[in-house]
Motif scaffolding. Structure first.
Motif, short mmCIF file in Angstrom:
data_model
loop_
_atom_site.label_atom_id
_atom_site.label_comp_id
_atom_site.label_asym_id
_atom_site.label_seq_id
_atom_site.Cartn_x
_atom_site.Cartn_y
_atom_site.Cartn_z
N ALA A 280 0.23 8.28 4.08
CA ALA A 280 0.16 8.77 3.02
C ALA A 280 1.08 9.99 2.96
O ALA A 280 1.93 10.40 1.76
CB ALA A 280 -1.16 9.18 2.75
N ASP B 35 4.58 9.58 -4.91
CA ASP B 35 3.25 10.07 -5.40
C ASP B 35 2.33 9.32 -5.70
O ASP B 35 1.20 9.64 -6.19
CB ASP B 35 3.40 11.38 -5.74
CG ASP B 35 3.96 11.26 -7.38
OD1 ASP B 35 4.45 10.20 -7.65
OD2 ASP B 35 4.02 12.25 -8.07
N SER B 36 2.61 7.91 -5.98
CA SER B 36 1.40 7.09 -6.48
C SER B 36 0.35 6.86 -5.70
O SER B 36 -0.76 6.66 -6.14
CB SER B 36 2.04 5.48 -6.70
OG SER B 36 2.54 5.08 -5.13
N LEU B 37 0.26 6.95 -4.42
CA LEU B 37 -0.73 6.95 -3.28
C LEU B 37 -1.25 5.63 -3.73
O LEU B 37 -2.74 5.46 -3.62
CB LEU B 37 -1.67 8.22 -3.40
CG LEU B 37 -0.98 9.56 -2.88
CD1 LEU B 37 -1.90 10.70 -2.92
CD2 LEU B 37 -0.53 9.19 -1.47
N MET B 38 -0.89 4.57 -3.72
CA MET B 38 -1.52 3.29 -3.77
C MET B 38 -2.13 2.93 -2.55
O MET B 38 -1.49 2.74 -1.70
CB MET B 38 -0.54 2.18 -4.35
CG MET B 38 0.13 2.46 -5.85
SD MET B 38 1.43 1.25 -6.13
CE MET B 38 0.57 -0.16 -6.28
N LEU B 39 -3.53 2.76 -2.62
CA LEU B 39 -4.12 2.47 -1.37
C LEU B 39 -3.83 1.12 -0.72
O LEU B 39 -3.82 1.12 0.39
CB LEU B 39 -5.83 2.60 -1.81
CG LEU B 39 -6.27 3.95 -2.44
CD1 LEU B 39 -7.76 3.93 -2.65
CD2 LEU B 39 -5.87 5.04 -1.52
N TYR C 211 -10.40 2.17 1.87
CA TYR C 211 -11.53 2.40 0.71
C TYR C 211 -12.77 3.16 1.32
O TYR C 211 -13.59 3.54 0.64
CB TYR C 211 -11.77 0.80 -0.20
CG TYR C 211 -10.69 0.86 -1.18
CD1 TYR C 211 -10.76 1.54 -2.30
CD2 TYR C 211 -9.61 0.07 -1.00
CE1 TYR C 211 -9.72 1.38 -3.52
CE2 TYR C 211 -8.77 -0.20 -1.89
CZ TYR C 211 -8.75 0.50 -3.24
OH TYR C 211 -7.88 0.21 -4.02
N ASN D 179 -10.86 6.32 -3.55
CA ASN D 179 -10.09 6.18 -4.66
C ASN D 179 -8.78 7.13 -4.40
O ASN D 179 -9.00 7.99 -3.37
CB ASN D 179 -10.67 6.60 -6.24
CG ASN D 179 -11.45 7.92 -6.03
OD1 ASN D 179 -10.80 8.98 -5.51
ND2 ASN D 179 -12.69 8.01 -6.51
N ARG D 180 -7.93 6.96 -5.33
CA ARG D 180 -6.64 7.94 -4.96
C ARG D 180 -7.27 9.54 -4.98
O ARG D 180 -6.34 10.06 -4.04
CB ARG D 180 -5.76 7.64 -6.10
CG ARG D 180 -4.37 8.43 -5.88
CD ARG D 180 -3.47 8.39 -7.33
NE ARG D 180 -2.08 9.15 -7.06
CZ ARG D 180 -2.05 10.29 -7.27
NH1 ARG D 180 -3.11 11.04 -7.64
NH2 ARG D 180 -0.93 10.89 -7.27
N HIS D 181 -7.93 9.77 -5.69
CA HIS D 181 -8.35 11.27 -5.82
C HIS D 181 -8.76 11.71 -4.49
O HIS D 181 -8.57 12.82 -4.00
CB HIS D 181 -9.21 11.70 -7.05
CG HIS D 181 -9.20 13.18 -7.10
ND1 HIS D 181 -8.31 13.89 -8.12
CD2 HIS D 181 -10.51 13.79 -6.85
CE1 HIS D 181 -8.94 14.91 -7.72
NE2 HIS D 181 -10.07 15.05 -7.23
N LEU E 190 -8.12 10.42 -1.46
CA LEU E 190 -7.23 10.27 -0.49
C LEU E 190 -6.23 11.90 -0.70
O LEU E 190 -6.16 12.44 0.28
CB LEU E 190 -6.38 9.23 -0.54
CG LEU E 190 -5.07 9.45 0.39
CD1 LEU E 190 -5.36 9.35 1.80
CD2 LEU E 190 -4.17 8.03 0.14
N LEU E 191 -6.16 12.08 -1.89
CA LEU E 191 -5.33 13.56 -2.55
C LEU E 191 -6.02 14.65 -1.88
O LEU E 191 -5.63 15.49 -1.26
CB LEU E 191 -5.20 13.42 -3.95
CG LEU E 191 -4.33 14.40 -4.37
CD1 LEU E 191 -2.95 14.21 -3.67
CD2 LEU E 191 -4.23 14.24 -5.91
#
Length: 192
Positions: free
Chosen positions: A26, A35-39, A54, A59-61, A63-64
């Motif tokens: 990531a 910066d899409s951070l598609m899981l 997962y 979710n993406r948040h 991970l962020l």
């Protein structure tokens, strides 16, 4: 140690390695400008199953938040240093400039800072530490007659996020950022 306990220890180590690998991939994606951070994509690039990603990051948040934990801790450290300054108003001004610079540098950081809900309790705890430091600065500056009543730490965070949005929507003009921050700082003063 029983075989099931040994297997559990191996799985925990594997899980830690998988989590670290997902975070590494990531970070690499972000460094390349994605910066899409598609899981699903991150799972494929990390060589792990989508379910593994997962499990660690629902979710993406989430991970962020994990990616920005160290940066957020530096922000908390800066806030605590500002709160320790002898001149509370000077510390508050310095801290607000620091925060604005961080959120203008990284839209993901701004998203974590302004998010009402956190995926990780550590993020919530760091936000609490940040708010306590800002609240201390505000209280001390208020007692010195330099900050108006009724402004709380979460108000300051929202106002900074508003400046970040205004600057981004206006083409990321650094001069505008400084003007907007000056307006905020002037607005924190008690009414004349």
């Amino acid at each position: 140690m029983t075989p099931s306990a040994e297997r559990g220890a191996v799985l925990r180590a594997d899980a830690a390695r998988n989590r670290a690998r997902v975070l590494q991939v990531a970070r690499e994606q972000l460094a390349m400008g994605d910066d899409s951070l598609m899981l699903n994509t991150i799972a494929r690039l990390a060589g792990v199953g989508v379910g593994t990603v997962y499990r660690h990051f629902p979710n993406r948040h989430a991970l962020l938040e994990a990616l920005l934990a160290e940066r957020f801790q530096r922000l908390v450290d800066e806030a605590q240093a500002a709160a320790a300054e002898e001149d509370a108003l000077s510390g508050l001004h310095r801290l607000l400039r620091f925060i604005l610079g961080r959120i203008l540098d990284d839209a993901g950081f701004a998203a974590v800072l302004e998010s009402a809900g956190d995926a990780d309790v550590r993020t919530s705890a760091m936000k609490g530490e940040l708010d306590r430091a800002v609240a201390e600065l505000l209280d001390r500056a208020r007692r010195a007659g330099a900050v108006r009543r009724g402004i709380e730490a979460d108000d300051v965070r929202r106002l900074l996020c508003g400046i970040e949005h205004a600057v981004r929507s206006g083409g990321n003009d650094a001069e505008r950022a400084e003007i907007y921050l000056d307006v905020l700082l002037e607005g924190l003063r008690p009414p004349r």
